[in-house]
Write an enzyme that holds these catalytic residues in place. Structure first.
Site, short mmCIF file in Angstrom:
data_model
loop_
_atom_site.label_atom_id
_atom_site.label_comp_id
_atom_site.label_asym_id
_atom_site.label_seq_id
_atom_site.Cartn_x
_atom_site.Cartn_y
_atom_site.Cartn_z
N CYS A 172 -2.31 6.55 7.99
CA CYS A 172 -2.24 5.94 9.88
C CYS A 172 -3.65 6.74 10.47
CB CYS A 172 -1.52 6.40 11.31
SG CYS A 172 0.15 6.35 10.00
N GLN B 105 -4.87 -3.88 -2.33
CA GLN B 105 -4.62 -3.22 -2.92
C GLN B 105 -3.88 -3.20 -4.73
OE1 GLN B 105 -3.95 0.10 -2.97
NE2 GLN B 105 -4.20 0.54 -0.23
N ALA C 266 -13.62 -3.24 -0.30
CA ALA C 266 -14.18 -2.61 -1.84
C ALA C 266 -13.51 -0.94 -1.91
CB ALA C 266 -15.79 -2.42 -1.61
N HIS C 267 -13.67 -0.41 -1.20
CA HIS C 267 -12.88 0.96 -1.16
C HIS C 267 -11.66 0.91 -1.81
CE1 HIS C 267 -10.90 2.10 2.21
NE2 HIS C 267 -10.88 0.73 2.57
N ASN D 12 0.80 -1.51 0.07
CA ASN D 12 0.00 0.17 -0.21
C ASN D 12 0.82 1.82 0.05
OD1 ASN D 12 -0.03 -1.18 2.93
ND2 ASN D 12 -0.23 0.73 3.95
N THR E 136 -26.98 -9.62 10.20
CA THR E 136 -27.64 -9.30 9.38
C THR E 136 -26.21 -8.82 8.70
OG1 THR E 136 -29.70 -9.23 10.63
CG2 THR E 136 -29.17 -8.16 8.43
N1 PMP Z 1 -3.96 -4.16 3.88
C1 PMP Z 1 -4.11 -3.26 2.55
C2 PMP Z 1 -3.34 -3.32 1.92
C3 PMP Z 1 -4.46 -1.95 2.80
O1 PMP Z 1 -3.83 -1.39 2.18
C4 PMP Z 1 -5.70 -2.08 3.63
C5 PMP Z 1 -6.58 -0.37 3.42
N2 PMP Z 1 -5.54 0.24 3.66
C6 PMP Z 1 -6.53 -2.85 3.99
C7 PMP Z 1 -5.54 -3.97 3.94
C8 PMP Z 1 -7.15 -2.38 5.15
O2 PMP Z 1 -8.21 -2.56 4.57
P1 PMP Z 1 -9.85 -1.63 5.26
O3 PMP Z 1 -9.78 -0.75 4.65
O4 PMP Z 1 -11.10 -2.62 4.14
O5 PMP Z 1 -9.97 -2.65 6.87
#
Ligand code: PMP
Length: 366
Positions: A304, A164, A183-184, A136, A220
């Site tokens: 962070c 990622q 998803a985001h 990331n 749910t």
């Molecule tokens: N793993 C990686 C490589 C990520 O970049 C992130 C989000 N920064 C996460 C896990 C955590 O994801 P989430 O926000 O869906 O908990």
């Protein structure tokens, strides 16, 4: 405002937004047997099928979670045996098992395969390896095929944090024993993800209660989230040709504007949407604030949860000193990014370089 922080979170794709707006009209609880319930079940399962289709796995292998953090926890907490996590994992994998052995990485952040093999050779109980597919902070891609081969040789389970990687790489997903997505990170909503399990592994049931998600995750279901994630995966839009062009221009121009820079992972395979760069001698906070004042959102290393800037464990594992790592900036881009955005970012960087050198000159003559 210019948004260059796609690795923190991406904009919602219109397809995902529209699908979610439509899903709000579904009243029923997907566990209810009546028509309202069945209708909600149908759109939930449609979201699951869209994911299954994209990753070429059976739909029943997809377990919805609140995101990659929860999915990583489900795998790591439940494993009875030796756990190995790479030194460059996201905190949601790195901080889960206090008894985990850390797999070292080289100066580019790539898992040292010989070391992994040595560790597995010595492991006498069942072993679980957790590897981040795409980092990331740096965008560096791990050699997942090679890691998988080693894991198979030693009968170890490979879990891949693919948060990622979705839409940016061409892994053969169905070959991975298990992986997590969020998803985001690819145009869907925040707060929903999935654990995809192709192999057999004991899971830690973090949330107990009803029998939802094959009794692996009670409560749910987040139908709106699942529908949004399904629609996002069906229209995922990272254009590697366009993004590679941006990456090239950005890195060339930022480096030529400032002699004192270091780009991390530049010589190895990286995704095309990420630039991790340090302007030596200028703290990340100063750089971040400068960009923010110029209406450009970037990030320092990882975003962070506390909003505080700390030295990156990823760069540390790559052998980067704290002094350099505290000057690191992450610029990450995607489908809404334009050439103008990239040019504005370069222009803002040049202003920062000029102000810093003026400051140094003043200090010199003071
Ligand atoms: N793993 C990686 C490589 C990520 O970049 C992130 C989000 N920064 C996460 C896990 C955590 O994801 P989430 O926000 O869906 O908990």
């Amino acid at each position: 405002m210019i948004y260059l922080d796609y690795n923190a979170t991406t904009p919602i794709l219109p397809e995902a937004k529209n699908a979610m707006l439509n899903a709000f009209d579904y009243l029923g609880n997907p566990s209810s047997v009546h028509a309202h319930g069945r209708a909600s079940r149908k759109i939930l399962e449609n979201g699951r099928s869209q994911l299954a289709e994209y990753f070429s796995v059976p739909a029943r292998n997809v377990v919805f979670t609140s995101g990659a953090t929860e999915a990583n926890n489900m795998i790591l907490k439940g494993f009875n045996g030796n756990v190995f996590v790479s030194a460059v994992e996201h905190d949601s994998a790195l901080n889960v098992r206090k008894d985990a052995t850390i797999i070292p990485v080289d100066h580019n952040g790539i898992i040292v395969l010989e070391e992994l093999e040595e560790l597995l050779k010595k492991s006498h109980s069942p072993a679980l390896i957790c590897a981040i597919a795409v980092n990331n902070e740096t965008g560096v891609i791990q050699p997942i095929d090679e890691i998988l081969k080693i894991c198979k040789t030693y009968n170890a389970h490979l879990h891949v944090d693919a948060a990622q990687a979705v839409g940016k790489t061409d892994f053969v997903w169905s070959k991975l024993p298990s992986f997590t997505i969020s998803a985001h990170k690819f145009g869907g909503p925040k707060g929903v993800g999935a654990l995809i399990i192709n192999g057999s592994i004991h899971l830690n049931i973090l949330i107990e209660g009803g029998g939802q998600e094959r009794s692996l995750r009670a409560g749910t279901e987040n139908i709106i989230g699942a529908v949004g994630m399904g629609a996002a995966i069906s229209s995922v839009k990272f254009d590697s040709v366009k993004l590679s062009r941006f990456q090239e221009t950005l890195e060339k121009d930022l480096s030529s504007a400032c002699p004192n820079v270091k780009i991390f992972g530049k010589s190895v395979q990286r995704v095309s949407n990420t630039t991790s760069i340090a302007m030596l001698g200028v703290q990340s906070e100063v750089q971040l604030m400068h960009f923010d004042l110029n209406s450009i959102s970037v990030s320092s290393g990882a975003a962070c949860s506390s909003g505080k800037v700390k030295a990156s464990h990823v760069l540390k594992a790559m052998g980067v000193s704290d002094t350099i790592s505290k000057c690191a900036l992450r610029i990450s881009y995607g489908w809404e990014t334009t050439q103008d955005d990239i040019n504005t970012c370069i222009a803002a960087w040049k202003i920062l370089v000029d102000t810093q050198s003026q400051k140094q000159n003043k200090a010199h003559y003071a």
